[in-house]
Write a protein that holds these residues in place. Sequence first.
Motif, PDB file in Angstrom:
ATOM      1  N   HIS A 361       0.902  -1.317   0.015  1.00  0.00           N
ATOM      2  CA  HIS A 361      -0.112   0.124   0.101  1.00  0.00           C
ATOM      3  C   HIS A 361       0.958   1.150  -0.078  1.00  0.00           C
ATOM      4  O   HIS A 361       0.481   2.152  -0.809  1.00  0.00           O
ATOM      5  N   ASN A 362       1.695   1.321   0.928  1.00  0.00           N
ATOM      6  CA  ASN A 362       2.731   2.366   1.085  1.00  0.00           C
ATOM      7  C   ASN A 362       3.529   2.568  -0.314  1.00  0.00           C
ATOM      8  O   ASN A 362       3.778   3.932  -0.807  1.00  0.00           O
ATOM      9  N   ILE A 363       3.796   1.500  -1.038  1.00  0.00           N
ATOM     10  CA  ILE A 363       4.609   2.053  -2.233  1.00  0.00           C
ATOM     11  C   ILE A 363       3.861   2.660  -3.275  1.00  0.00           C
ATOM     12  O   ILE A 363       4.272   3.558  -3.860  1.00  0.00           O
ATOM     13  N   ALA A 364       2.422   2.190  -3.300  1.00  0.00           N
ATOM     14  CA  ALA A 364       1.696   2.849  -4.330  1.00  0.00           C
ATOM     15  C   ALA A 364       1.061   4.221  -3.936  1.00  0.00           C
ATOM     16  O   ALA A 364       1.083   5.009  -4.807  1.00  0.00           O
ATOM     17  N   ASN A 365       0.933   4.204  -2.603  1.00  0.00           N
ATOM     18  CA  ASN A 365       0.321   5.832  -2.079  1.00  0.00           C
ATOM     19  C   ASN A 365       1.405   6.591  -2.045  1.00  0.00           C
ATOM     20  O   ASN A 365       0.970   7.837  -2.265  1.00  0.00           O
ATOM     21  N   ASN A 366       2.671   6.375  -1.980  1.00  0.00           N
ATOM     22  CA  ASN A 366       3.661   7.127  -1.840  1.00  0.00           C
ATOM     23  C   ASN A 366       4.242   7.533  -3.242  1.00  0.00           C
ATOM     24  O   ASN A 366       5.443   8.211  -3.323  1.00  0.00           O
ATOM     25  N   THR A 367       4.068   6.909  -4.136  1.00  0.00           N
ATOM     26  CA  THR A 367       4.534   7.348  -5.491  1.00  0.00           C
ATOM     27  C   THR A 367       4.516   8.548  -6.020  1.00  0.00           C
ATOM     28  O   THR A 367       3.245   9.101  -6.025  1.00  0.00           O
ATOM     29  N   LYS A 368       5.437   9.176  -6.183  1.00  0.00           N
ATOM     30  CA  LYS A 368       5.531  10.569  -6.668  1.00  0.00           C
ATOM     31  C   LYS A 368       4.646  10.926  -8.049  1.00  0.00           C
ATOM     32  O   LYS A 368       3.641  11.730  -8.248  1.00  0.00           O
ATOM     33  N   LYS A 369       5.046   9.827  -8.947  1.00  0.00           N
ATOM     34  CA  LYS A 369       4.124   9.852 -10.244  1.00  0.00           C
ATOM     35  C   LYS A 369       2.980   9.088 -10.131  1.00  0.00           C
ATOM     36  O   LYS A 369       3.089   7.878 -10.149  1.00  0.00           O
ATOM     37  N   LYS A 370       1.936   9.413  -9.861  1.00  0.00           N
ATOM     38  CA  LYS A 370       0.676   8.596  -9.492  1.00  0.00           C
ATOM     39  C   LYS A 370       0.359   7.524 -10.736  1.00  0.00           C
ATOM     40  O   LYS A 370      -0.297   6.682 -10.449  1.00  0.00           O
ATOM     41  N   GLY A 371       0.563   8.146 -12.072  1.00  0.00           N
ATOM     42  CA  GLY A 371       0.136   7.201 -13.218  1.00  0.00           C
ATOM     43  C   GLY A 371       1.338   6.246 -13.317  1.00  0.00           C
ATOM     44  O   GLY A 371       0.921   5.163 -14.014  1.00  0.00           O
ATOM     45  N   LYS A 372       2.367   6.131 -12.658  1.00  0.00           N
ATOM     46  CA  LYS A 372       3.531   5.286 -13.119  1.00  0.00           C
ATOM     47  C   LYS A 372       3.221   3.768 -12.452  1.00  0.00           C
ATOM     48  O   LYS A 372       2.915   3.818 -10.873  1.00  0.00           O
ATOM     49  N   ILE A 373       3.265   2.579 -13.065  1.00  0.00           N
ATOM     50  CA  ILE A 373       3.260   1.359 -12.372  1.00  0.00           C
ATOM     51  C   ILE A 373       4.516   0.661 -12.476  1.00  0.00           C
ATOM     52  O   ILE A 373       5.244   0.743 -13.385  1.00  0.00           O
ATOM     53  N   LEU A 374       5.164   0.400 -11.422  1.00  0.00           N
ATOM     54  CA  LEU A 374       6.232  -0.064 -11.314  1.00  0.00           C
ATOM     55  C   LEU A 374       6.207  -1.608 -12.239  1.00  0.00           C
ATOM     56  O   LEU A 374       5.170  -2.345 -12.135  1.00  0.00           O
ATOM     57  N   THR A 375       7.411  -1.783 -12.688  1.00  0.00           N
ATOM     58  CA  THR A 375       7.465  -3.336 -13.285  1.00  0.00           C
ATOM     59  C   THR A 375       7.335  -4.159 -12.201  1.00  0.00           C
ATOM     60  O   THR A 375       7.855  -3.941 -11.180  1.00  0.00           O
ATOM     61  N   ALA A 376       7.246  -5.555 -12.540  1.00  0.00           N
ATOM     62  CA  ALA A 376       7.263  -6.545 -11.634  1.00  0.00           C
ATOM     63  C   ALA A 376       8.667  -6.669 -10.939  1.00  0.00           C
ATOM     64  O   ALA A 376       8.866  -6.822  -9.869  1.00  0.00           O
ATOM     65  N   GLU A 377       9.763  -6.459 -11.828  1.00  0.00           N
ATOM     66  CA  GLU A 377      11.060  -6.468 -11.626  1.00  0.00           C
ATOM     67  C   GLU A 377      11.369  -5.522 -10.536  1.00  0.00           C
ATOM     68  O   GLU A 377      12.129  -5.825  -9.536  1.00  0.00           O
TER      69      GLU A 377
END
Length: 403
Positions: A361-377
């Motif tokens: 949750h924190n990784i998603a909530n604190n991402t500066k660019k809200k539209g960026k999805i981290l890759t699985a890697e």
Amino acid sequence: MKKLLLLSLVSLFFITSCSEEPVESLTNDTELQALKVESAKAELLTFIRGNNINSILRSKETLLKSSNTKSSSIQGINRSNIADYDHYNSIVERVINGDDYECDLTELDYYVQSIIADWDDNDRFLYSNLGASIVFDAAYVFDNVDGGQYYGPEGQFTNQMNRTYKDLLRFWNIPTDILLRDAHGNVFNDLETVTNLLLLYGYSPEDAAYLAELMQIVYGSDKYDNFKHPLLTFNAFAARADDFWGTPKKIVMGDGLLTAYEDLGYGDVAPQTILAHEYGHHVQFAKNVVFLGTPESTRRTELMADAFAAYYLTHKRGATMNWKRVQQVLEVSYSIGDCGFLSSSHHGTPNQRRKAAAFGHNIANNTKKKGKILTAEEFIELFEDELPTLIAPDNLDDDLILE
């Protein structure tokens, strides 16, 4: 023995028809049905104890070595050699067997206790030996075509599941050839499917047909909610494709688990949470995350799947759950923790699972660019760095979650 049920019912009819004073209680349809169920249960118990067999879907090697082996001497592996499958079975088994707990009971444990309060030792024995795995083994082997699925006994979760599934397919950077399948207790009413499954377990054609008919009677009774008792479908799992069985990549969702969380008040979030967790395993499969089958390895992969799920559920391009719903997700994660530290299906303690979900949750909530999805890697690398903190023997920090 095969004719015992039929003969007992014929004898009962003869006695009640020819007696000078009819016994009203035996001519009552409800009581006749109850007698039929008890007779079928008795025959199942006699057969199981006499043959010393439980539900075993055998491996390729065992099938090849024992094609002529009598059912009474079958050896093999349960097809539940899948961590989540084993885990949910263990939740039920530890309640059924009354083992000591090494940590506090969760809501899910108490729920299982409540729905088997009217079971006696014979009910528990029958379920454990010929009931717990039938529906899921059938779904694993035979349900390989998309279309016609519904989720929940009345289909109440179907739209929710389908939306989440389609969303997950586009969210993670992995191949999307994953089949989502349902699992319902009414498979016991499909004599052909159950008979074919029992043949794979190693039963003779005669015994397979005989047992399928008995299970249809027993599991279609009131005690098992006419095929809808939650424990008949109390599971969910992800599986790789299997060339031997001819099965594709698959996620199987059982009615019982969805019903349990609905009854506990989490019906709004649990289906998405469980599905996102199972999809997380497919992310791991695609990215060659190592599964060693040891307690520590399983805990690592399960906590990672919890984190995957929470990241997707929170992300602005994922399920976009608000803080209140995310808190419910954390409670779902907590409720399926365990303290089976030496078990190969150990998923992490309740607190560890909640902390893993909070991390995602924190990784998603604190991402500066809200539209960026981290890759699985990228996400896996972050998780591996955080894992020592997640499993550290401390209490859940109140400030771990950020709104």
